[in-house]
Design a protein around this motif. Structure first.
Motif, PDB file in Angstrom:
ATOM      1  N   ALA A 275      56.986  35.385  40.952  1.00 62.38           N
ATOM      2  CA  ALA A 275      56.734  34.938  42.326  1.00 62.38           C
ATOM      3  C   ALA A 275      57.343  35.910  43.335  1.00 62.38           C
ATOM      4  O   ALA A 275      56.729  36.238  44.356  1.00 62.38           O
ATOM      5  CB  ALA A 275      57.298  33.531  42.527  1.00 62.38           C
ATOM      6  N   ALA A 276      58.542  36.381  43.045  1.00 59.91           N
ATOM      7  CA  ALA A 276      59.189  37.338  43.944  1.00 59.91           C
ATOM      8  C   ALA A 276      58.452  38.676  43.950  1.00 59.91           C
ATOM      9  O   ALA A 276      58.282  39.298  45.006  1.00 59.91           O
ATOM     10  CB  ALA A 276      60.641  37.540  43.528  1.00 59.91           C
ATOM     11  N   LEU A 277      58.025  39.136  42.777  1.00 62.24           N
ATOM     12  CA  LEU A 277      57.263  40.392  42.691  1.00 62.24           C
ATOM     13  C   LEU A 277      56.013  40.335  43.565  1.00 62.24           C
ATOM     14  O   LEU A 277      55.717  41.268  44.317  1.00 62.24           O
ATOM     15  CB  LEU A 277      56.838  40.653  41.251  1.00 62.24           C
ATOM     16  N   LEU A 278      55.283  39.225  43.474  1.00 64.42           N
ATOM     17  CA  LEU A 278      54.039  39.114  44.220  1.00 64.42           C
ATOM     18  C   LEU A 278      54.297  38.971  45.713  1.00 64.42           C
ATOM     19  O   LEU A 278      53.517  39.464  46.525  1.00 64.42           O
ATOM     20  CB  LEU A 278      53.232  37.936  43.679  1.00 64.42           C
ATOM     21  N   GLY A 279      55.399  38.313  46.078  1.00 66.09           N
ATOM     22  CA  GLY A 279      55.765  38.261  47.488  1.00 66.09           C
ATOM     23  C   GLY A 279      56.068  39.640  48.039  1.00 66.09           C
ATOM     24  O   GLY A 279      55.643  40.002  49.142  1.00 66.09           O
ATOM     25  N   ALA A 280      56.788  40.438  47.247  1.00 70.88           N
ATOM     26  CA  ALA A 280      57.118  41.796  47.673  1.00 70.88           C
ATOM     27  C   ALA A 280      55.868  42.671  47.759  1.00 70.88           C
ATOM     28  O   ALA A 280      55.708  43.467  48.689  1.00 70.88           O
ATOM     29  CB  ALA A 280      58.133  42.408  46.714  1.00 70.88           C
ATOM     30  N   TYR A 281      54.965  42.524  46.786  1.00 74.79           N
ATOM     31  CA  TYR A 281      53.719  43.303  46.794  1.00 74.79           C
ATOM     32  C   TYR A 281      52.892  42.972  48.030  1.00 74.79           C
ATOM     33  O   TYR A 281      52.353  43.868  48.698  1.00 74.79           O
ATOM     34  CB  TYR A 281      52.933  43.000  45.520  1.00 74.79           C
ATOM     35  N   ALA A 282      52.811  41.685  48.370  1.00 77.30           N
ATOM     36  CA  ALA A 282      52.047  41.280  49.556  1.00 77.30           C
ATOM     37  C   ALA A 282      52.660  41.852  50.824  1.00 77.30           C
ATOM     38  O   ALA A 282      51.939  42.329  51.718  1.00 77.30           O
ATOM     39  CB  ALA A 282      51.985  39.756  49.637  1.00 77.30           C
ATOM     40  N   LEU A 283      53.982  41.825  50.918  1.00 78.27           N
ATOM     41  CA  LEU A 283      54.642  42.356  52.113  1.00 78.27           C
ATOM     42  C   LEU A 283      54.401  43.857  52.245  1.00 78.27           C
ATOM     43  O   LEU A 283      54.075  44.356  53.333  1.00 78.27           O
ATOM     44  CB  LEU A 283      56.147  42.072  52.048  1.00 78.27           C
ATOM     45  N   MET A 284      54.552  44.588  51.149  1.00 78.55           N
ATOM     46  CA  MET A 284      54.363  46.035  51.204  1.00 78.55           C
ATOM     47  C   MET A 284      52.919  46.386  51.543  1.00 78.55           C
ATOM     48  O   MET A 284      52.651  47.313  52.313  1.00 78.55           O
ATOM     49  CB  MET A 284      54.784  46.662  49.877  1.00 78.55           C
ATOM     50  N   LEU A 285      51.990  45.630  50.991  1.00 77.93           N
ATOM     51  CA  LEU A 285      50.583  45.866  51.287  1.00 77.93           C
ATOM     52  C   LEU A 285      50.288  45.577  52.759  1.00 77.93           C
ATOM     53  O   LEU A 285      49.591  46.359  53.426  1.00 77.93           O
ATOM     54  CB  LEU A 285      49.719  44.984  50.382  1.00 77.93           C
ATOM     55  N   ALA A 286      50.825  44.477  53.286  1.00 71.17           N
ATOM     56  CA  ALA A 286      50.599  44.133  54.696  1.00 71.17           C
ATOM     57  C   ALA A 286      51.174  45.193  55.615  1.00 71.17           C
ATOM     58  O   ALA A 286      50.535  45.589  56.607  1.00 71.17           O
ATOM     59  CB  ALA A 286      51.212  42.767  54.995  1.00 71.17           C
ATOM     60  N   ARG A 287      52.374  45.679  55.299  1.00 69.80           N
ATOM     61  CA  ARG A 287      52.983  46.732  56.128  1.00 69.80           C
ATOM     62  C   ARG A 287      52.116  47.967  56.147  1.00 69.80           C
ATOM     63  O   ARG A 287      51.877  48.579  57.198  1.00 69.80           O
ATOM     64  CB  ARG A 287      54.374  47.094  55.569  1.00 69.80           C
ATOM     65  N   TRP A 288      51.632  48.354  54.966  1.00 70.95           N
ATOM     66  CA  TRP A 288      50.804  49.557  54.863  1.00 70.95           C
ATOM     67  C   TRP A 288      49.497  49.393  55.629  1.00 70.95           C
ATOM     68  O   TRP A 288      49.065  50.302  56.339  1.00 70.95           O
ATOM     69  CB  TRP A 288      50.541  49.846  53.386  1.00 70.95           C
ATOM     70  N   LEU A 289      48.870  48.233  55.501  1.00 73.72           N
ATOM     71  CA  LEU A 289      47.612  47.993  56.219  1.00 73.72           C
ATOM     72  C   LEU A 289      47.821  48.043  57.725  1.00 73.72           C
ATOM     73  O   LEU A 289      47.023  48.654  58.462  1.00 73.72           O
ATOM     74  CB  LEU A 289      47.036  46.638  55.822  1.00 73.72           C
ATOM     75  N   LEU A 290      48.881  47.418  58.203  1.00 76.05           N
ATOM     76  CA  LEU A 290      49.135  47.410  59.644  1.00 76.05           C
ATOM     77  C   LEU A 290      49.480  48.803  60.158  1.00 76.05           C
ATOM     78  O   LEU A 290      49.164  49.143  61.310  1.00 76.05           O
ATOM     79  CB  LEU A 290      50.268  46.428  59.970  1.00 76.05           C
ATOM     80  N   ASP A 291      50.112  49.615  59.322  1.00 74.61           N
ATOM     81  CA  ASP A 291      50.471  50.986  59.735  1.00 74.61           C
ATOM     82  C   ASP A 291      49.268  51.921  59.732  1.00 74.61           C
ATOM     83  O   ASP A 291      49.103  52.757  60.630  1.00 74.61           O
ATOM     84  CB  ASP A 291      51.555  51.549  58.811  1.00 74.61           C
ATOM     85  N   THR A 292      48.425  51.804  58.720  1.00 78.45           N
ATOM     86  CA  THR A 292      47.339  52.781  58.547  1.00 78.45           C
ATOM     87  C   THR A 292      46.005  52.322  59.128  1.00 78.45           C
ATOM     88  O   THR A 292      45.139  53.148  59.414  1.00 78.45           O
ATOM     89  CB  THR A 292      47.139  53.090  57.049  1.00 78.45           C
ATOM     90  N   ARG A 293      45.807  51.011  59.264  1.00 75.60           N
ATOM     91  CA  ARG A 293      44.572  50.428  59.812  1.00 75.60           C
ATOM     92  C   ARG A 293      43.311  51.039  59.187  1.00 75.60           C
ATOM     93  O   ARG A 293      42.436  51.567  59.888  1.00 75.60           O
ATOM     94  CB  ARG A 293      44.520  50.624  61.327  1.00 75.60           C
ATOM     95  N   PRO A 294      43.168  50.951  57.876  1.00 74.04           N
ATOM     96  CA  PRO A 294      41.953  51.497  57.261  1.00 74.04           C
ATOM     97  C   PRO A 294      40.727  50.731  57.755  1.00 74.04           C
ATOM     98  O   PRO A 294      40.778  49.509  57.926  1.00 74.04           O
ATOM     99  CB  PRO A 294      42.181  51.279  55.764  1.00 74.04           C
ATOM    100  N   PRO A 295      39.609  51.411  57.983  1.00 72.62           N
ATOM    101  CA  PRO A 295      38.414  50.716  58.465  1.00 72.62           C
ATOM    102  C   PRO A 295      37.822  49.827  57.383  1.00 72.62           C
ATOM    103  O   PRO A 295      37.884  50.141  56.191  1.00 72.62           O
ATOM    104  CB  PRO A 295      37.468  51.861  58.827  1.00 72.62           C
TER     105      PRO A 295
END
Length: 400
Positions: A275-295
């Motif tokens: 559960a903690a691993l998946l929470g961390a993966y979601a957070l890292m993915l969200a940060r990356w998406l918000l930073d890079t804004r892929p179309p």
């Protein structure tokens, strides 16, 4: 003041019309700004007896007993009496989230043992019968039962929800759409409900299809900003479809009172570490998406349901349709490709280790469904699957 509503379907997707509704309707949905980079999770957990490991009905007693624990304020009932929900604190450190989950699992398991019950993860109990479940007596759950009938008792399934902080409503709407492409990752990595109603369903996540039965399930419709989202919610309320956003069982939804985006597609994993691993993966993915804004590819919505279904059915062995690419992409390879994109964003050794473990699980096709099937193949007994799941939730608790 009168709220304007469309009389002609031709105006329903017109952004100017949405903005007009937004200006004229008497209430709005204020978005509580949250710190970007924060994460919290909810876990719906099974309460099982220690005789045959069927679902118990001790939720109320367990909540009362846990009232003296450090986690008392973070526990609450769920729709039936064999369930309990835990809400983590809000964390800026994913390692601290993992530590909290470990401490919580030990605490709750020891409280449960005092009642001669145990606590387990897993997206669905392998052999409970929905007809035997009892609705937990709250006003909200009584309304749900009245509205949905037997579906409310069939909703005795168990999910992990992940909340990631965002700074504005506009970002929440954007991120809700952007995360949709990665929904198969979270379904497959968390999948832990192969057995349901005493049968191997043939799916890695049978739980997902129980949720899909509700009329307000699915995915957020296209919204270009928070104002358009508010207008959409206003329509749903005006037509009597929902009373609050809580009535929307979308796969991903903005949560304005928390200032978060909530990812809701995961089965509850068997271990707090997962559960903690998946929470961390979601957070890292969200940060990356918000930073890079892929179309977003214009065909992303067309393949969403196909990809979601494939993940529930085949887990990490699923084949995904990826707009812009010929043929299918293996889901496990898509996870590894995403992990490689995230490596440069890890902020500490724990986040780096998270990415390594996510990639390893994907490459080796490891999830809870595979683990449960292995236990079943070895013991030939679904009761033992639940017993092992209770041990996995808190291995240092009382012997089972």
């Amino acid at each position: 003041m009168t709220t304007l509503l469309p009389n002609d379907s031709s105006v329903q997707n017109d952004s100017g019309f949405e903005r007009t509704i937004q200006r004229l309707r008497p209430e709005s949905l204020p978005f509580s700004k949250s710190e970007v980079g924060t994460v919290g999770i909810e876990l719906e957990l099974q309460i099982v007896n220690r005789r045959d490991f069927d679902l118990a009905t001790e939720a109320e007693d367990l909540l009362r007993l846990a009232g003296d624990s450090p986690f008392a304020e973070q526990l609450k009932p769920e729709i039936t009496q064999g369930m309990i929900e835990f809400n983590s604190r809000v964390h800026t450190s994913t390692e601290e989230l993992a530590q909290e989950l470990q401490e919580f699992s030990r605490s709750l398991a020891h409280d449960a043992a005092r009642l001669n019950v145990a606590v387990s993860g897993g997206g669905a109990h392998p052999f409970q019968r929905w007809q035997q479940q009892r609705i937990f007596l709250t006003e909200r759950f009584a309304k749900v039962h009245d509205k949905f009938g037997y579906l409310a008792k069939q909703f005795t399934v168990f999910g992990q929800h992940i909340h990631v902080g965002v700074s504005s409503g506009d970002d929440a709407v954007w991120l809700t759409t952007a995360l949709a492409r990665y929904v198969p990752h979270f379904i497959a990595l968390s999948a832990s409900s192969p057995f349901i109603q005493s049968e191997d369903s043939g799916y890695d996540s049978a739980r997902s299809h129980v949720v899909s039965a509700f009329p307000t399930a699915g995915i957020m419709p296209p919204c270009h900003d928070w104002m358009a989202f508010e207008a959409h919610i206003a329509r749903l309320k005006q037509y009597g479809v929902i009373e609050t956003i809580k009535d929307l069982y979308w796969d991903i939804r903005p949560k304005p009172e928390f200032g978060t985006v909530e990812l809701r597609v995961l089965d509850t994993p068997f271990t707090p570490q997962t559960a903690a691993l998946l929470g961390a993966y979601a957070l890292m993915l969200a940060r990356w998406l918000l930073d890079t804004r892929p179309p977003e590819h214009p065909d992303a919505a067309i393949v969403y349901s196909h990809n979601r279904f494939q993940a529930t059915r085949r887990g990490l062995n699923a084949k995904l349709a990826r707009p812009g690419r010929d043929g299918f992409v293996n889901l496990h390879a898509d996870v590894v490709e995403t992990v490689n994109a995230l490596r440069a964003t890890s902020r500490d050794a724990y986040e780096h280790a998270v990415l390594e473990q996510i990639a390893e699980r994907a490459e080796q096709h490891v999830n809870g469904a595979a683990w449960a099937r292995e236990i079943m193949n070895r013991t030939r007994c679904l009761n033992d699957v639940v017993r092992h799941a209770a041990i996995a939730f808190a291995p240092d608790a009382a012997k089972l």
